[in-house]
Design an enzyme around this catalytic site. Structure first.
Site, PDB file in Angstrom:
ATOM      1  CD  GLU A  64      34.622  31.958  33.281  1.00 53.32           C
ATOM      2  OE1 GLU A  64      34.205  30.839  32.860  1.00 53.32           O
ATOM      3  OE2 GLU A  64      33.640  32.753  32.909  1.00 53.32           O
TER       4      GLU A  64
ATOM      5  CB  CYS B 273      40.009  25.162  32.902  1.00 53.51           C
ATOM      6  SG  CYS B 273      39.932  26.453  32.085  1.00 53.51           S
TER       7      CYS B 273
END
Length: 492
Positions: free
Chosen positions: A228, A262
């Site tokens: 990720e 993010c």
């Protein structure tokens, strides 16, 4: 919830030469194999319920630990981070029985009445490396999926948030035996050794640069990975959308956790004719959200001094190359690398060949780019790496469909920012430079399971029997029927 053996101390490795990591993995694998068969539904529910209760009981302690690690962070943001994990746990508890069922699927018609099944089984031992920006969520969200799937887990929280990591260590060690769920602490050298272990699956959350190193380490043992990562997540504002609403939503997304998210809007793409209006509303939103910075408990800090200095360098570079830079410090406070308060910053006319224009920013700096046509905006997005998230603000169905069809990203929110990433029925993950694999809800359960295919051959299925050598005319007819889907003799 205690697992099969007594609780022992959680692993804390003082140096990279310590071989305790490999020994811990060996113990976890031995404990997993000693079960003989996968853990039952009731056992897994006990594990998940114990973790849920513990996180709820210690939620304010965790929020305080995060505040101390960051040097200032809104408790509301920390509790929202905890909510994601708690909600994942509740969802898994509600749906685990259905996820664990062996599912019927159809066998090929040539092999009927044989039966086919898909049987979920745990992988074994899953390693999880968390990130500093959301230290609880990035570590424990994949753990939820791994435990729901019946795995044993080794966790490596970020060393950059030591108080939060230590509290997670304390919570986990009070719930599980070390050979079931363990927390490994230590610096980057320990994380390096951790990524080299022969796990059955490894999850990493962090930067693309480090993700490449983790994948390289895992490849030494052919360990499958879920990465990720991040990237430059664009927020495209259509010319038919309320420009004020778009500016407020994008600013809120960008400035949460001081931009260290993010899936935050990395930059805004607005119609050329509406850029001035967008900037006006963005300015107003920033001043309304954050009337002060240093003394404001709602405004976060960047975690590391080096990040503050990086952001300052990138903003100065953009200004030197002709960008218009607006810094917001309404109370005229001292914001510097020592207190790690980086003021909200809007950057317009930002050249693409600057760091702000080409790199993931990961801080409270919002470049505002412009476009003339929607095709132009899409071309600008596609000129870069594939982002973890993409946002489009617009109501025209044709424009929405065009953006969805012609861009590639890990996930998308229409008329909003970020919340697609915490939906149970939407897998969360990136693509290309923004990540590999996805988890959340059933997708997480299946990510950390082996969905084993099983075929129950019926004695009435003669395809295999009739194709045994020595081959003759009958085999030619059977092959002809199978190849051409009609009665015909294959010429051999």
């Amino acid at each position: 919830m205690q697992s099969q053996t007594a609780v022992s101390s959680v692993v804390s490795l003082p140096n990279a030469e310590n071989d305790a990591l490999a020994a811990l993995l060996t113990r976890q694998r031995a404990a997993f194999n000693a079960r003989g068969e996968p853990s039952s539904l009731d056992e897994r529910k006990q594990v998940l319920k114990a973790l849920l209760d513990a996180l709820l009981a210690r939620r304010f302690d965790l929020a305080e630990a995060m505040r101390l690690d960051f040097g200032g962070r809104a408790p509301q943001e920390s509790l929202l981070e905890l909510f994601v994990v708690i909600d994942d746990l509740r969802h898994a508890l509600s749906h685990l029985e259905r996820w664990m069922r062996t599912r019927r699927v159809a066998a090929n018609w040539q092999f009927r009445p044989s039966r086919a099944r898909l049987m979920p089984q745990p992988l074994g031992v899953v390693g999880v490396i968390g990130a500093y920006n959301y230290p609880v969520m990035t570590t424990l969200s994949p753990v939820v999926g791994a435990l729901a799937a019946g795995n044993h887990v080794m966790m490596k929280p970020s060393s950059l948030t030591p108080k939060t990591s230590e509290l997670m260590r304390e919570i986990i060690s009070g719930l599980f035996a070390e050979d079931h769920v363990a927390v490994v602490t230590g610096d980057s050298s320990i994380a390096k050794r951790f990524s080299k272990l022969a796990f059955d699956h490894l999850v990493f959350t962090g930067s693309t640069r480090v993700g490449k190193l983790v994948m390289r380490d895992a490849a030494e043992n052919l360990v499958p990975v879920t990465l990720e990562l991040g990237g430059k997540c664009p927020a495209i504002v259509g010319d038919d959308f309320d420009i004020k609403a778009a500016a407020e939503t994008i600013v809120q997304s960008k400035l949460m956790n001081a931009g260290q998210t993010c899936v935050a809007s990395d930059y805004a793409l607005v119609p050329e004719s509406r850029a001035t209006e967008f900037l006006e509303h963005a300015r107003a939103a920033i001043r309304r959200y954050y009337p002060s910075l240093v003394v404001n408990p709602d405004y976060g800090r960047v975690l590391m001094r080096s990040d503050w200095e990086r952001l300052d360098k990138w903003v100065r570079e953009a200004r030197d190359k002709g960008a218009s830079v607006e810094t917001f410090n309404p109370a005229v406070e001292t914001c510097n690398a020592d207190n790690r308060v980086f003021p909200p910053t809007l950057v317009s006319r930002c050249p693409r060949d600057t760091a702000l224009g080409s790199e993931e920013i990961f801080g409270p700096v919002l470049p505002v780019m412009t476009y003339r046509t929607l095709d132009d905006a899409i071309a600008q997005v596609n000129a870069g790496e594939r982002p973890l998230a993409l946002y489009y603000f617009g109501h025209r169905r044709g424009d929405v469909d065009k953006v969805l069809r012609r861009t590639i990203s890990g996930g998308v929110s229409i008329n909003g920012c970020g919340y697609h990433a915490i939906q149970h029925n939407l897998p969360f993950g990136g693509i290309g430079a923004s990540g590999i694999g996805a988890y959340r809800g059933r997708s997480g359960f299946e990510r950390f399971s082996h969905i084993k295919p099983v075929l129950y051959m019926s004695p009435l299925t003669k395809a295999g029997v009739l194709l045994r050598p020595p081959f003759g005319v009958l085999a030619a007819w059977i092959l002809g029927f199978m190849l051409h889907n009609r009665p015909t003799r294959e010429k051999l």
